[in-house]
Design a protein around this motif. Structure first.
Motif, PDB file in Angstrom:
ATOM      1  N   ILE A 120       0.842  -1.203   0.000  1.00  0.00           N
ATOM      2  CA  ILE A 120       0.000   0.000   0.000  1.00  0.00           C
ATOM      3  C   ILE A 120       0.873   1.247   0.000  1.00  0.00           C
ATOM      4  O   ILE A 120       0.609   2.222  -0.725  1.00  0.00           O
ATOM      5  N   GLU A 121       1.941   1.234   0.803  1.00  0.00           N
ATOM      6  CA  GLU A 121       2.866   2.367   0.819  1.00  0.00           C
ATOM      7  C   GLU A 121       3.498   2.573  -0.558  1.00  0.00           C
ATOM      8  O   GLU A 121       3.625   3.717  -1.035  1.00  0.00           O
ATOM      9  N   ALA A 122       3.903   1.501  -1.205  1.00  0.00           N
ATOM     10  CA  ALA A 122       4.509   1.622  -2.525  1.00  0.00           C
ATOM     11  C   ALA A 122       3.547   2.229  -3.533  1.00  0.00           C
ATOM     12  O   ALA A 122       3.952   3.009  -4.405  1.00  0.00           O
ATOM     13  N   ARG A 123       2.256   1.901  -3.399  1.00  0.00           N
ATOM     14  CA  ARG A 123       1.270   2.404  -4.360  1.00  0.00           C
ATOM     15  C   ARG A 123       0.873   3.847  -4.077  1.00  0.00           C
ATOM     16  O   ARG A 123       0.747   4.657  -5.000  1.00  0.00           O
ATOM     17  N   HIS A 124       0.698   4.195  -2.816  1.00  0.00           N
ATOM     18  CA  HIS A 124       0.123   5.503  -2.480  1.00  0.00           C
ATOM     19  C   HIS A 124       1.101   6.479  -1.836  1.00  0.00           C
ATOM     20  O   HIS A 124       0.770   7.659  -1.675  1.00  0.00           O
ATOM     21  N   GLY A 125       2.268   6.007  -1.424  1.00  0.00           N
ATOM     22  CA  GLY A 125       3.283   6.906  -0.900  1.00  0.00           C
ATOM     23  C   GLY A 125       3.135   7.299   0.547  1.00  0.00           C
ATOM     24  O   GLY A 125       3.891   8.125   1.047  1.00  0.00           O
ATOM     25  N   ALA A 208     -15.837   8.892  -2.123  1.00  0.00           N
ATOM     26  CA  ALA A 208     -14.800   9.700  -2.755  1.00  0.00           C
ATOM     27  C   ALA A 208     -13.440   9.012  -2.796  1.00  0.00           C
ATOM     28  O   ALA A 208     -12.667   9.237  -3.741  1.00  0.00           O
ATOM     29  N   TYR A 209     -13.127   8.174  -1.801  1.00  0.00           N
ATOM     30  CA  TYR A 209     -11.742   7.716  -1.644  1.00  0.00           C
ATOM     31  C   TYR A 209     -11.544   6.205  -1.590  1.00  0.00           C
ATOM     32  O   TYR A 209     -10.405   5.737  -1.732  1.00  0.00           O
ATOM     33  N   ALA A 210     -12.573   5.429  -1.334  1.00  0.00           N
ATOM     34  CA  ALA A 210     -12.366   3.991  -1.136  1.00  0.00           C
ATOM     35  C   ALA A 210     -11.844   3.332  -2.407  1.00  0.00           C
ATOM     36  O   ALA A 210     -12.211   3.705  -3.528  1.00  0.00           O
ATOM     37  N   VAL A 211     -10.965   2.339  -2.236  1.00  0.00           N
ATOM     38  CA  VAL A 211     -10.364   1.639  -3.369  1.00  0.00           C
ATOM     39  C   VAL A 211     -10.494   0.127  -3.179  1.00  0.00           C
ATOM     40  O   VAL A 211     -10.635  -0.369  -2.061  1.00  0.00           O
ATOM     41  N   ALA A 229      -9.626  -1.470   3.353  1.00  0.00           N
ATOM     42  CA  ALA A 229      -9.762  -0.345   4.293  1.00  0.00           C
ATOM     43  C   ALA A 229      -8.441   0.392   4.452  1.00  0.00           C
ATOM     44  O   ALA A 229      -8.396   1.634   4.435  1.00  0.00           O
ATOM     45  N   LEU A 230      -7.349  -0.345   4.613  1.00  0.00           N
ATOM     46  CA  LEU A 230      -6.048   0.292   4.802  1.00  0.00           C
ATOM     47  C   LEU A 230      -5.621   1.033   3.537  1.00  0.00           C
ATOM     48  O   LEU A 230      -5.106   2.157   3.601  1.00  0.00           O
ATOM     49  N   ALA A 231      -5.848   0.422   2.387  1.00  0.00           N
ATOM     50  CA  ALA A 231      -5.499   1.083   1.131  1.00  0.00           C
ATOM     51  C   ALA A 231      -6.365   2.314   0.903  1.00  0.00           C
ATOM     52  O   ALA A 231      -5.887   3.340   0.388  1.00  0.00           O
ATOM     53  N   SER A 232      -7.613   2.249   1.296  1.00  0.00           N
ATOM     54  CA  SER A 232      -8.506   3.401   1.147  1.00  0.00           C
ATOM     55  C   SER A 232      -8.038   4.574   2.008  1.00  0.00           C
ATOM     56  O   SER A 232      -8.105   5.738   1.589  1.00  0.00           O
ATOM     57  N   THR A 233      -7.548   4.265   3.195  1.00  0.00           N
ATOM     58  CA  THR A 233      -7.013   5.307   4.068  1.00  0.00           C
ATOM     59  C   THR A 233      -5.789   5.954   3.443  1.00  0.00           C
ATOM     60  O   THR A 233      -5.635   7.183   3.446  1.00  0.00           O
TER      61      THR A 233
END
Length: 371
Positions: A120-125, A208-211, A229-233
């Motif tokens: 998730i960090e790699a994808r969203h920073g 608006a934000y969930a993935v 949930a974690l990725a959406s955050t």
């Protein structure tokens, strides 16, 4: 055409539904105020809302299925109207959401979900430990996701709350979630105010934000698997302006933000403000930042908070709670936070000692209980 005869028949039908709901037994151990009741006034409001939902693009079948087992929740209205205005100290807030126990649980949860969090960090920073910290603050790493029907909660507050327009928007967004097929009416649950899942998204934020991080076609923040949930955050923080490679801030010896007089000070950066987009509170953002550092292996705060306004340190407040319990006055878990349960225990102890009943902790009471 809606004739008077149709109105009478519909009113009788509402009354029948209401009577049936009112005699339905309350499940063992349930809060009666959180058992949906299909009251006449709530049902009438729902009938008035349905055309608005249809005009917003919600299918009639989705609406009917969503409301089939929903109802008015008196306990939700009570909670909305009785939210305390008491402002906790930052020290107390940390004890509630970023205690040593929460740190330990966070490190364990991080270890279990490391590969997902790092992906998730790699994808969203957004650093994996920051996402984990929000997870910990919001739901104790998934332990407290809420089990109240979101359609019941948001429709109750739209009909009988202080912010009807806001909660009607949440209700319509919740119906969009069902229409898209992300979950079912029975699984669409959350807190009394409609916040949902591992990281407590309100329905409009979800929209608006969930993935869909795991690629199964659904943005499932309710599952035991916290991936979506974690990725959406992380997606929420990324789109709110998170800067890769920058810290949120940290404890400093002087200057900066000092939430409690005489307590620790914090330097804060741009990403601190991004965390506040999730919850617009300095205490919240500081707690998330601090907890994220602890999950990543950092030690406790270096500066102490000192005595509170009653002249007691955290350790002394915890000892007072332990001594109250030993004397037969249940003060709950000795966390050092003086909440309603501790105050009731203090009042009982003060009555038994024949002193003024104030409910306030004090060094004198600590000594009287064996100090």
């Amino acid at each position: 055409m809606f004739t008077r005869r149709a109105f009478v028949l519909s009113t009788l039908a509402l009354a029948a539904c209401t009577a049936e709901a009112q005699v339905r037994p309350v499940p063992r151990g349930a809060d009666p105020g959180l058992v949906p009741q299909r009251t006449a006034n709530w049902l009438a409001w729902v009938e008035g809302y349905k055309p608005r939902a249809r005009s917003a693009g919600i299918d009639a079948g989705v609406i009917d299925r969503a409301f089939a087992r929903a109802g008015y929740l008196a306990g939700v209205v009570e909670r909305d109207r009785n939210q305390t205005e008491f402002k906790r100290s930052f020290e107390d807030y940390l004890q509630l959401v970023a205690s040593e126990e929460r740190v330990r649980l966070g490190r364990e949860a991080f270890a279990r979900q490391r590969s997902k969090l790092e992906a998730i960090e790699a994808r969203h920073g957004v650093p994996a430990e920051v996402v984990a910290a929000i997870w910990g603050v919001e739901s104790r790493y998934g332990e407290r996701r809420g089990d109240i029907g979101v359609v019941s909660a948001t429709s109750t507050l739209a009909y009988d709350g202080r912010r009807g327009s806001f909660f009607e928007k949440q209700l319509t967004a919740a119906l969009r979630i069902l229409q898209r097929g992300d979950t079912t009416p029975d699984r669409l649950v959350g807190s009394w105010a409609g916040a949902m899942g591992h990281t407590q998204f309100i329905p409009t934020s979800y929209q608006a934000y969930a993935v869909d991080f795991d690629g199964d076609g659904r943005r499932d923040i309710w599952s035991d698997d916290p991936s979506d949930a974690l990725a959406s955050t992380a997606a929420y923080l990324e789109r709110s302006g998170w800067r890769r490679g920058e810290r949120w801030g940290g404890e400093t010896g002087s200057g900066g933000l000092q939430p409690d007089p005489g307590g620790p000070r914090f330097a804060t950066g741009r990403n601190f403000g991004v965390i506040k987009r999730y919850n617009n509170s300095d205490s919240y953002a500081l707690a998330v930042g601090y907890l994220s550092d602890r999950i990543a292996g950092a030690g406790p705060l270096e500066a102490s908070f000192g005595p509170d306004r009653y002249g007691l340190t955290l350790a002394e407040r915890q000892e007072l709670q332990r001594r109250l319990g030993a004397a037969g006055f249940d003060a709950g878990k000795p966390d050092g936070v003086i909440g309603t349960g501790t105050r009731e225990a203090i009042e009982a102890a003060q009555r038994s000692l024949g002193v003024a009943v104030t409910g306030d902790p004090s060094p004198a009471l600590l000594r009287a209980l064996g100090g």
